[in-house]
Write an enzyme that holds these catalytic residues in place. Sequence first.
Site, PDB file in Angstrom:
ATOM      1  N   PRO A  32       0.795  -1.234   0.000  1.00  0.00           N
ATOM      2  CA  PRO A  32       0.000   0.000   0.000  1.00  0.00           C
ATOM      3  C   PRO A  32       0.824   1.279   0.000  1.00  0.00           C
ATOM      4  CG  PRO A  32      -0.142  -1.140   2.113  1.00  0.00           C
ATOM      5  CD  PRO A  32       0.513  -2.083   1.155  1.00  0.00           C
ATOM      6  N   ASN A  33       0.341   2.230  -0.749  1.00  0.00           N
ATOM      7  CA  ASN A  33       0.882   3.593  -0.873  1.00  0.00           C
ATOM      8  C   ASN A  33       2.158   3.690  -1.701  1.00  0.00           C
ATOM      9  OD1 ASN A  33      -1.152   4.941   0.691  1.00  0.00           O
ATOM     10  ND2 ASN A  33      -0.265   3.959   2.491  1.00  0.00           N
ATOM     11  N   ARG A  40       5.657  12.183  -2.946  1.00  0.00           N
ATOM     12  CA  ARG A  40       5.620  12.713  -1.570  1.00  0.00           C
ATOM     13  C   ARG A  40       6.684  12.027  -0.734  1.00  0.00           C
ATOM     14  NH1 ARG A  40       0.073  11.788  -2.430  1.00  0.00           N
ATOM     15  NH2 ARG A  40      -0.768  13.688  -3.266  1.00  0.00           N
ATOM     16  N   TYR A  45      11.566   8.201   0.972  1.00  0.00           N
ATOM     17  CA  TYR A  45      11.411   7.160  -0.043  1.00  0.00           C
ATOM     18  C   TYR A  45      12.056   7.490  -1.393  1.00  0.00           C
ATOM     19  CZ  TYR A  45       8.146   5.500   3.455  1.00  0.00           C
ATOM     20  OH  TYR A  45       7.593   5.073   4.627  1.00  0.00           O
ATOM     21  N   ASN A  96       7.587  -5.946  -1.159  1.00  0.00           N
ATOM     22  CA  ASN A  96       7.656  -4.862  -0.179  1.00  0.00           C
ATOM     23  C   ASN A  96       6.234  -4.733   0.351  1.00  0.00           C
ATOM     24  OD1 ASN A  96       7.714  -2.563   1.332  1.00  0.00           O
ATOM     25  ND2 ASN A  96       8.858  -1.331  -0.156  1.00  0.00           N
ATOM     26  N   ALA A  99       3.249  -0.996   4.827  1.00  0.00           N
ATOM     27  CA  ALA A  99       2.762  -0.976   6.217  1.00  0.00           C
ATOM     28  C   ALA A  99       2.273  -2.351   6.681  1.00  0.00           C
ATOM     29  CB  ALA A  99       1.656   0.053   6.360  1.00  0.00           C
ATOM     30  N   HIS A 102       4.204  -4.775   9.143  1.00  0.00           N
ATOM     31  CA  HIS A 102       4.171  -4.670  10.604  1.00  0.00           C
ATOM     32  C   HIS A 102       2.852  -5.135  11.206  1.00  0.00           C
ATOM     33  CE1 HIS A 102       7.463  -2.213   9.260  1.00  0.00           C
ATOM     34  NE2 HIS A 102       6.644  -1.316   8.728  1.00  0.00           N
ATOM     35  N   GLU A 120      12.080 -10.089   1.199  1.00  0.00           N
ATOM     36  CA  GLU A 120      11.368  -8.896   1.671  1.00  0.00           C
ATOM     37  C   GLU A 120      12.258  -7.673   1.430  1.00  0.00           C
ATOM     38  OE1 GLU A 120      10.650  -9.191   5.888  1.00  0.00           O
ATOM     39  OE2 GLU A 120      10.071  -7.085   6.062  1.00  0.00           O
ATOM     40  N   HIS A 122      12.600  -3.309   1.724  1.00  0.00           N
ATOM     41  CA  HIS A 122      12.115  -1.993   2.168  1.00  0.00           C
ATOM     42  C   HIS A 122      13.045  -0.927   1.646  1.00  0.00           C
ATOM     43  CE1 HIS A 122       9.161  -3.797   4.724  1.00  0.00           C
ATOM     44  NE2 HIS A 122      10.084  -4.655   5.110  1.00  0.00           N
ATOM     45  N   LEU A 123      12.457   0.145   1.175  1.00  0.00           N
ATOM     46  CA  LEU A 123      13.267   1.261   0.676  1.00  0.00           C
ATOM     47  C   LEU A 123      14.014   1.919   1.834  1.00  0.00           C
ATOM     48  CD1 LEU A 123      10.421   2.582  -1.579  1.00  0.00           C
ATOM     49  CD2 LEU A 123      12.646   1.864  -2.455  1.00  0.00           C
ATOM     50  N   SER A 124      13.301   2.168   2.924  1.00  0.00           N
ATOM     51  CA  SER A 124      13.925   2.814   4.088  1.00  0.00           C
ATOM     52  C   SER A 124      14.441   1.747   5.046  1.00  0.00           C
ATOM     53  CB  SER A 124      12.892   3.700   4.792  1.00  0.00           C
ATOM     54  OG  SER A 124      11.828   2.894   5.292  1.00  0.00           O
ATOM     55  N   ARG A 129      13.886   3.388  12.162  1.00  0.00           N
ATOM     56  CA  ARG A 129      12.720   4.270  12.233  1.00  0.00           C
ATOM     57  C   ARG A 129      11.914   3.995  13.510  1.00  0.00           C
ATOM     58  NH1 ARG A 129       9.757   4.426   6.623  1.00  0.00           N
ATOM     59  NH2 ARG A 129       8.785   6.226   7.648  1.00  0.00           N
TER      60      ARG A 129
HETATM   61  O1  CA2 Z   1      10.654   1.497   3.557  1.00  0.00           O
HETATM   62  C1  CA2 Z   1       9.748   0.866   2.994  1.00  0.00           C
HETATM   63  O2  CA2 Z   1       9.841   0.421   1.868  1.00  0.00           O
HETATM   64  C2  CA2 Z   1       8.417   0.672   3.729  1.00  0.00           C
HETATM   65  O3  CA2 Z   1       7.953  -0.634   3.416  1.00  0.00           O
HETATM   66  C3  CA2 Z   1       7.475   1.720   3.172  1.00  0.00           C
HETATM   67  C4  CA2 Z   1       6.118   1.743   3.877  1.00  0.00           C
HETATM   68  C5  CA2 Z   1       6.282   1.789   5.379  1.00  0.00           C
HETATM   69  O4  CA2 Z   1       5.017   1.662   6.008  1.00  0.00           O
HETATM   70  C6  CA2 Z   1       7.200   0.690   5.904  1.00  0.00           C
HETATM   71  O5  CA2 Z   1       7.342   0.847   7.296  1.00  0.00           O
HETATM   72  C7  CA2 Z   1       8.554   0.775   5.234  1.00  0.00           C
HETATM   73  C8  CA2 Z   1       5.318   2.939   3.426  1.00  0.00           C
HETATM   74  C9  CA2 Z   1       5.109   3.042   1.954  1.00  0.00           C
HETATM   75  C10 CA2 Z   1       4.510   4.372   1.650  1.00  0.00           C
HETATM   76  O6  CA2 Z   1       5.084   4.851   0.469  1.00  0.00           O
HETATM   77  C11 CA2 Z   1       4.969   6.178   0.193  1.00  0.00           C
HETATM   78  C12 CA2 Z   1       5.689   6.620  -0.879  1.00  0.00           C
HETATM   79  C13 CA2 Z   1       5.638   7.928  -1.209  1.00  0.00           C
HETATM   80  C14 CA2 Z   1       4.856   8.813  -0.494  1.00  0.00           C
HETATM   81  C15 CA2 Z   1       4.132   8.358   0.560  1.00  0.00           C
HETATM   82  C16 CA2 Z   1       4.175   7.027   0.913  1.00  0.00           C
END
Ligand code: CA2
Length: 188
Positions: A32-33, A40, A45, A96, A99, A102, A120, A122-124, A129
Site C-alpha cells: 500500500p501507498n 511525496r 522514499y 515490499n 505498512a 508490521h 522482503e 524496504h526502501l527505508s 525508524r
Molecule cells: O521502507 C519501505 O519500503 C516501507 O515498506 C514503506 C512503507 C512503510 O510503512 C514501511 O514501514 C517501510 C510505506 C510506503 C509508503 O510509500 C509512500 C511513498 C511515497 C509517499 C508516501 C508514501
Amino acid sequence: MPPGWTLSRGIVLTYPVCEHKDMLRIRVLHGPNLNLLGTREQSIYGTLSLDALDSAITKLAKELAVTVDLRQSNSEGELVTWIQEARTGYDGIIINPAAYTHTSIAIRDAIAAVGLPTVEVHLSNIHQREEFRHRSYVAGVAIGQISGLGPTGYLLALRGLHDHLTASRRQKKTPAPATARRKAKGTR
Ligand code: CA2
C-alpha cells in the site's frame, strides 16, 4: 498488450518475446501507498516513481533472463491472492509489503503456505525508524530481508533470488553421490 515499438499516432509494431520454458519466473509485489513513490515524502522514499522503479527491475530481469510480473496493491486481500496464485507458474517472490509488514499475519501465512522462496524489501531502513516499524511479520518466512538501500534493494533482491533459485535448480538436477544415496536408502 504484447510488447512493441510505437511508430506514430498509436501505431504499434509488436514483436514476439522469446520466453524459454526453463526461464525463472519471479512475482514482484509492492504494498500500500507505494504507488505514491516519487510524489511525496521524498526525503524518506526518494524521488523515483513506481513506474521508473519497475522499469529498472524489468531491465535487470532481462539481463538475468528472468521473467518478472510486477504488481502494486493497496489491498491486503489482493496481495494475499497474488501470493497464493504465484504457487502455480512462479519460482519466487519479491515483496515490499509496506505498512502490512508490521501488521499482516495474513500475508505472512500466505507466503508460508505457498512455500516459494521470498525476499522482503524496504526502501527505508525500518530498524532505524519508529519502534512499530522494527517488527516484520514477513521476515520469519522470507529467505532474506533488504532494508534501507532504496531502489537498489529491489535490484539486489532480484540478483539474490535469481542466484538462490539457480543454485537450488542445479542441486535438484545433480544426482547425489553414490555414498549419500546408499546412506539415504539405508543400504551399505
Ligand atoms: O521502507 C519501505 O519500503 C516501507 O515498506 C514503506 C512503507 C512503510 O510503512 C514501511 O514501514 C517501510 C510505506 C510506503 C509508503 O510509500 C509512500 C511513498 C511515497 C509517499 C508516501 C508514501
